[in-house]
Design a protein around this motif. Structure first.
Motif, mmCIF file in Angstrom:
data_model
loop_
_atom_site.group_PDB
_atom_site.id
_atom_site.type_symbol
_atom_site.label_atom_id
_atom_site.label_comp_id
_atom_site.label_asym_id
_atom_site.label_seq_id
_atom_site.Cartn_x
_atom_site.Cartn_y
_atom_site.Cartn_z
ATOM 1 N N TYR A 1 35.115 -15.863 2.157
ATOM 2 C CA TYR A 1 34.336 -17.098 2.177
ATOM 3 C C TYR A 1 33.835 -17.437 0.768
ATOM 4 N N LEU A 2 33.281 -16.447 0.076
ATOM 5 C CA LEU A 2 32.763 -16.679 -1.277
ATOM 6 C C LEU A 2 33.875 -17.091 -2.233
ATOM 7 N N LEU A 3 35.062 -16.495 -2.098
ATOM 8 C CA LEU A 3 36.189 -16.871 -2.937
ATOM 9 C C LEU A 3 36.557 -18.330 -2.714
ATOM 10 N N VAL A 4 36.658 -18.731 -1.457
ATOM 11 C CA VAL A 4 37.013 -20.123 -1.152
ATOM 12 C C VAL A 4 35.912 -21.065 -1.647
ATOM 13 N N LYS A 5 34.678 -20.669 -1.479
ATOM 14 C CA LYS A 5 33.569 -21.489 -1.989
ATOM 15 C C LYS A 5 33.679 -21.641 -3.511
ATOM 16 N N GLN A 6 34.002 -20.551 -4.199
ATOM 17 C CA GLN A 6 34.165 -20.609 -5.650
ATOM 18 C C GLN A 6 35.334 -21.512 -6.035
ATOM 19 N N MET A 7 36.404 -21.449 -5.268
ATOM 20 C CA MET A 7 37.544 -22.320 -5.546
ATOM 21 C C MET A 7 37.120 -23.786 -5.407
ATOM 22 N N TRP A 8 36.334 -24.083 -4.364
ATOM 23 C CA TRP A 8 35.822 -25.450 -4.200
ATOM 24 C C TRP A 8 34.912 -25.833 -5.372
ATOM 25 N N GLU A 9 34.094 -24.905 -5.842
ATOM 26 C CA GLU A 9 33.204 -25.201 -6.963
ATOM 27 C C GLU A 9 34.003 -25.569 -8.208
#
Length: 153
Positions: free
Chosen positions: A101-109
């Protein structure tokens, strides 16, 4: 960097014992996947580059120089990757659902850093989310939190 990742996968595929620091490999894979987002629209905005460095520094407690070096290496060597599967398999093997989840959130950021979401960026993030089996609800939550600058994890 990506050559090191490819070598790791080759060793695993041949059943050889792998002498590797998992934390380092995970950081390199995170950097590579985020760099793919930064370059998905065929340009790297300085805001995206800064977001990459900041995210690596914060998430992995890296110093500025190390984070910048990883970003530059990931951006320079990204063309050597043959497929997303190389990276997402390691993510599946080493990341918890929260880490995914954090990886995908970072990708969105990274994608939001330049103020616009390119269709290629969105497609790539969606594809990675599918390949790492992140539930759709967490995918949309990660997008919303990255868009809104949410601090919730």
């Amino acid at each position: 960097m990506l050559q090191q990742i490819r070598k790791l996968f080759d060793q695993i595929g041949r059943g050889e014992s792998v002498e590797v620091q998992t934390e380092k490999d995970v950081r390199m894979i995170s950097a590579a996947l985020m760099a793919e987002i930064a370059t998905a629209d065929q340009k790297v905005d300085e805001r995206e580059r800064s977001a990459l460095v900041r995210l690596l520094r914060e998430h992995y407690q890296l110093d500025e120089e190390t984070a910048r070096g990883m970003v530059e290496q990931a951006l320079t060597e990204r063309h050597e990757a043959t497929s997303l599967y190389e990276f997402t398999q390691t993510v599946n093997d080493n990341f918890s659902e929260r880490d995914k989840y954090l990886l995908v959130k970072q990708m969105w950021e990274v994608a939001f850093a330049d103020g616009e979401i390119d269709a290629f960026e969105e497609h790539l993030i969606r594809r990675v989310s599918e390949l790492i089996y992140l539930p759709h609800g967490l995918f949309t939550r990660a997008r919303a939190e990255a868009r809104d600058g949410g601090l919730t994890e």
